[in-house]
Motif scaffolding. Sequence first.
Motif, PDB file in Angstrom:
ATOM      1  N   UNK A  91       0.684  -1.144  -0.043  1.00 41.52           N
ATOM      2  CA  UNK A  91       0.015  -0.067   0.116  1.00 41.52           C
ATOM      3  C   UNK A  91       0.835   1.374   0.075  1.00 41.52           C
ATOM      4  N   UNK A  92       1.990   1.208   0.658  1.00 39.07           N
ATOM      5  CA  UNK A  92       3.011   2.429   0.508  1.00 39.07           C
ATOM      6  C   UNK A  92       3.284   2.635  -1.058  1.00 39.07           C
ATOM      7  N   UNK A  93       3.690   1.391  -1.669  1.00 36.91           N
ATOM      8  CA  UNK A  93       4.011   1.706  -3.152  1.00 36.91           C
ATOM      9  C   UNK A  93       2.647   2.141  -3.906  1.00 36.91           C
TER      10      UNK A  93
ATOM     11  N   UNK B 131      -9.506  -1.038   4.533  1.00 37.41           N
ATOM     12  CA  UNK B 131      -8.377  -1.387   3.917  1.00 37.41           C
ATOM     13  C   UNK B 131      -7.238  -0.205   3.881  1.00 37.41           C
ATOM     14  N   UNK B 132      -7.951   0.809   4.187  1.00 39.08           N
ATOM     15  CA  UNK B 132      -6.827   1.975   4.358  1.00 39.08           C
ATOM     16  C   UNK B 132      -6.447   2.382   5.534  1.00 39.08           C
ATOM     17  N   UNK B 133      -5.068   2.623   5.823  1.00 40.77           N
ATOM     18  CA  UNK B 133      -4.845   2.674   7.318  1.00 40.77           C
ATOM     19  C   UNK B 133      -4.755   4.278   7.316  1.00 40.77           C
ATOM     20  N   UNK B 134      -5.696   5.130   7.709  1.00 38.50           N
ATOM     21  CA  UNK B 134      -5.753   6.470   7.697  1.00 38.50           C
ATOM     22  C   UNK B 134      -4.517   7.129   8.460  1.00 38.50           C
ATOM     23  N   UNK B 135      -3.992   6.353   9.574  1.00 48.01           N
ATOM     24  CA  UNK B 135      -3.023   6.866  10.439  1.00 48.01           C
ATOM     25  C   UNK B 135      -1.673   6.926   9.385  1.00 48.01           C
TER      26      UNK B 135
ATOM     27  N   UNK C 191      -6.107   6.021  -4.783  1.00 51.31           N
ATOM     28  CA  UNK C 191      -7.205   5.413  -5.536  1.00 51.31           C
ATOM     29  C   UNK C 191      -7.142   3.969  -5.818  1.00 51.31           C
ATOM     30  N   UNK C 192      -5.916   3.489  -5.648  1.00 53.29           N
ATOM     31  CA  UNK C 192      -5.873   1.854  -5.494  1.00 53.29           C
ATOM     32  C   UNK C 192      -5.149   1.453  -4.185  1.00 53.29           C
ATOM     33  N   UNK C 193      -5.574   0.575  -3.724  1.00 51.20           N
ATOM     34  CA  UNK C 193      -5.238  -0.088  -2.403  1.00 51.20           C
ATOM     35  C   UNK C 193      -5.645  -1.701  -2.343  1.00 51.20           C
ATOM     36  N   UNK C 194      -4.778  -2.330  -1.600  1.00 49.00           N
ATOM     37  CA  UNK C 194      -4.745  -3.720  -1.278  1.00 49.00           C
ATOM     38  C   UNK C 194      -5.240  -3.874   0.103  1.00 49.00           C
TER      39      UNK C 194
END
Length: 532
Positions: free
Chosen positions: A31-33, A79-83, A41-44
């Motif tokens: 997800x960093x990449x 799935x998105x780590x907002x922190x 817009x894209x994440x896993x």
Amino acid sequence: MLLQAAGKFHLLAPNLPGIQEKVARCEAEINDWLFQRTYGTSSMGIACTEASPADFHAGAFRALWERHMTNVEHRKYRKVDLDRHGGAVTGFLDSFNNDLPPGRRLCPLCGTRPSVPQTLGDALFRDPEMASCALCRDHVYLGANLVKGKMVALCRAGEHDGAKGLIAPVFGRYQVRFTGSPMNEAAAAGTLHALWQTGVEPDGTLDCRATVRLINGHVPRYRPEDNEDDCLLESAKSEGRLEEMIEQINEGDVKTFGHIAVKARHQDPDGTCRGIEALGVLKADVDNLGMLFGCGLADDRFTISRLATVSRQLNNFFALYLPHRLARDERFQEVYTVFAGGDDLFLVGPWNRMADLAAGLRARFTDYVCRNPEITFSAGITVHKPNTPVDAMAEAAEEALAEAKRQGRNRVVMFGQAVGWDDFAALLALRADMDAWLDQGFIGDAMFYRLNHLVDMAETEARLGDMTVIGLHDLQSVKWRALFHYGLVRNACKGEKRDTALAEVGKAAAWIDRHRGGLRVPLWHVLYERRG
């Protein structure tokens, strides 16, 4: 790897100490990449489900699978780590390169990321002064080469970089190369991580020198006879456009949508080219797939092997059989595979081939699943001008497919009409009768066009029983039968063919009564095919 379909993959791994922490680190790196390149817009999202060996026994596996899929669904929505990734993107404006020419600094493909100097004048772009962001350029590289090479190799970054590879290697470590050989030397040197065959051989066989991942589908290519297509000469709206289209014809290259649309036209015996120049988009998928996997097997037969087998066999129909059918059937060789695999497909081709292709695929799919009435698929077909943006075509086809689902599934939507597959096949067969009416002069074009109005009236008549308030205009619809017979008697041909014409064209009244709006499928097919 247990399963890989529908945008998901499922892995089986030992639940040793530290395994879940490693999975979490892997997810964070991915997800960093992705966030660095897509700005969210894209994440896993990766979900882990603990299990014991007993959970995999027949009779117990269903409970494990349902628990796992519940975890997957929960993970999908967090799935998105907002922190880690929340807030503004720092340094975004500073990333633009002012050394690039004005108007070239923002990527024209995504309209989001800054262009990079390495892409300026890239041979992949038709415009020698064009520049793009690294990610979009790499997408063009992948798309342009996927349909050409027989194999895709995943190599160590640095081995095949530059013009022959990705500008931005995946995670900075993995390079992609397209090849026709098994790359034995790279494998022996330890620089080859993976090698996949991505397509079917022209004769339908599979090359067994690499792991098979059938992802390139079928694409129409220019052939020598394309230089002799008279309809191309008539279709070009200007001399400049004609020269451009002729220059694009290079034997072996992938055809443009403009040339594919021209293939919808045909030449009459007198040399006149007829038919509209348009693309047809076909989107289809298997109905109630989640229900099929969840309830298609009894508890004592619900196992990993059977689950994987069903998934792979469905995928083989779309990823293996479909491209082979397109490549071998002369009628469908102009159809472009945007996507075909898993349980769905997205095809673009000459508009007048898509109905027959959809009906044929449905018939073969029915045979493939042994005529199981619980395994069906729905489809949506739309018609577009060749310069329509692909995302607009995809959205329209997706809405047509959704309408087929809303109308009860196991059906197809074309020209805005949702009909069952059996009725669809019967409607397509009516095109021959309608063509015969016009070819033999039984009725003229005016009477044939008037059938559209009668179909509209018949549809209104069918809705009268559901109306709470019926106006005088709505009541006019009940006269469609009388208007049909009056118009037929007045407009049917004279002479010795008149009685035959009245009998043959008179059958349309029963067709309208049975199919209502569905009759637009053959009617509009014939109208569009005969346009000059």
